[in-house]
Structure formats: C-alpha cells, structure tokens
Scaffold this motif. Structure first.
Motif, PDB file in Angstrom:
ATOM      1  N   HIS A  13       0.845  -1.194   0.000  1.00 15.73           N
ATOM      2  CA  HIS A  13       0.000   0.000   0.000  1.00 15.73           C
ATOM      3  C   HIS A  13       0.884   1.250   0.000  1.00 15.73           C
ATOM      4  O   HIS A  13       1.985   1.249   0.535  1.00 15.73           O
ATOM      5  CB  HIS A  13      -0.926   0.021   1.221  1.00 15.73           C
ATOM      6  CG  HIS A  13      -2.124  -0.858   1.068  1.00 15.73           C
ATOM      7  ND1 HIS A  13      -3.116  -0.605   0.150  1.00 15.73           N
ATOM      8  CD2 HIS A  13      -2.493  -1.978   1.724  1.00 15.73           C
ATOM      9  CE1 HIS A  13      -4.044  -1.535   0.258  1.00 15.73           C
ATOM     10  NE2 HIS A  13      -3.691  -2.392   1.199  1.00 15.73           N
ATOM     11  N   VAL A  17      -3.343   2.395   5.697  1.00 17.73           N
ATOM     12  CA  VAL A  17      -4.234   1.242   5.631  1.00 17.73           C
ATOM     13  C   VAL A  17      -5.257   1.425   6.744  1.00 17.73           C
ATOM     14  O   VAL A  17      -4.897   1.532   7.917  1.00 17.73           O
ATOM     15  CB  VAL A  17      -3.461  -0.082   5.805  1.00 17.73           C
ATOM     16  CG1 VAL A  17      -4.418  -1.257   5.772  1.00 17.73           C
ATOM     17  CG2 VAL A  17      -2.382  -0.215   4.733  1.00 17.73           C
ATOM     18  N   VAL A  20      -8.725  -4.023   7.894  1.00 13.52           N
ATOM     19  CA  VAL A  20      -8.288  -5.369   7.520  1.00 13.52           C
ATOM     20  C   VAL A  20      -9.378  -6.346   7.926  1.00 13.52           C
ATOM     21  O   VAL A  20     -10.065  -6.149   8.934  1.00 13.52           O
ATOM     22  CB  VAL A  20      -6.929  -5.728   8.178  1.00 13.52           C
ATOM     23  CG1 VAL A  20      -7.035  -5.718   9.690  1.00 13.52           C
ATOM     24  CG2 VAL A  20      -6.395  -7.041   7.660  1.00 13.52           C
ATOM     25  N   THR A  31      -7.317  -5.898   2.751  1.00 11.75           N
ATOM     26  CA  THR A  31      -7.045  -4.599   3.351  1.00 11.75           C
ATOM     27  C   THR A  31      -7.694  -3.500   2.520  1.00 11.75           C
ATOM     28  O   THR A  31      -7.906  -3.654   1.317  1.00 11.75           O
ATOM     29  CB  THR A  31      -5.523  -4.336   3.431  1.00 11.75           C
ATOM     30  OG1 THR A  31      -4.946  -4.487   2.128  1.00 11.75           O
ATOM     31  CG2 THR A  31      -4.849  -5.271   4.407  1.00 11.75           C
ATOM     32  N   SER A  33      -7.399   0.819   1.884  1.00 14.74           N
ATOM     33  CA  SER A  33      -6.422   1.875   2.103  1.00 14.74           C
ATOM     34  C   SER A  33      -6.840   3.214   1.508  1.00 14.74           C
ATOM     35  O   SER A  33      -7.638   3.279   0.574  1.00 14.74           O
ATOM     36  CB  SER A  33      -5.086   1.444   1.481  1.00 14.74           C
ATOM     37  OG  SER A  33      -4.141   2.479   1.497  1.00 14.74           O
TER      38      SER A  33
END
Length: 128
Positions: A13, A17, A20, A31, A33
């Motif tokens: 990323h 982030v 999750v 995830t 982001s």
C-alpha cells in the motif's frame, strides 16, 4: 501465552491502511487503504494475490469486509458508497449507494445475508 512479536509483514500500500478483514478460511485477508485500493493477501505464500480499484471514481477506502464464502469484497469509501468485487472472477460488481457522507465502517452478517454500514451522515444502513 502467545508470542508478542509480529510473524509476517505485508508491503504494497502507498498510503494509510484503514481496515483489515480475515478471509473465512483464515488463510488470507483483505485490506482497505487511503491509496484508493483494496488488496487480497495470502498468508501461506506471503504474497499479494490481487489489487482492487473502482472503475470510475477515486475514493480512498475506509473499511472492508468479506462475504460469508469469501467470494465478495465490500469496501466502504470516501465517495459515500460501498464498492463490491468478485474475487473469483476478479471483477468489479458495482456499488451500494445511499449514504450522504463518507462511509466509515462496515460489517458483514455472520450468516452472510446482510451488510451493515455507518457513515458521517449519522445513519446506519442494512443492505440485504
């Protein structure tokens, strides 16, 4: 007692982030982001399996969840919607719209039959 040190670190990323979520198998995770991507990661191979981006808009993602089967990824976003991808076909499946402000969190029901979302618009919505 559990060991208090990280066993794996996943890179890729390019911004914060924000969320999750484990795959139901326990062998992968997703995830979400601010870099405007969601990513699917495999724990066994220590690798990223896929990157997901919405086709037209450029929202950062605030939250993520997986369907009961692990086939569908849901991501709450800055564009007031929830974006959906099919992990088996690796394709974008559209968006749930209706919130009037940033979607801040989401949760998939344990039986997989609904998604709950909340937003800065001060509403909680249930999608079935």
């Amino acid at each position: 007692m559990r060991d208090q040190t990280a066993k794996q670190t996943f890179f890729g990323h390019e911004a914060d982030v924000n969320s999750v979520c484990y795959h139901p198998s326990g062998q992968a995770f997703v995830t979400a982001s601010e870099d405007k991507t969601a990513r699917l990661w495999d724990l066994r191979s220590d690798q990223q399996l896929a990157t997901y981006k919405p086709p037209n808009s450029n929202p950062g993602f605030t939250s993520c969840g997986l369907s009961f089967s692990g086939r569908f990824i849901f991501c709450g976003s800055d564009d007031n919607s929830i974006h959906i991808w099919d992990t088996l076909k690796n394709q974008y499946n559209g968006a749930l719209t209706g919130h009037e402000n940033r979607v801040t969190s989401l949760s998939v029901a344990g039986n997989g039959m609904a998604v709950a979302t909340c937003s800065w618009d001060q509403n909680v919505r249930i999608w079935v």
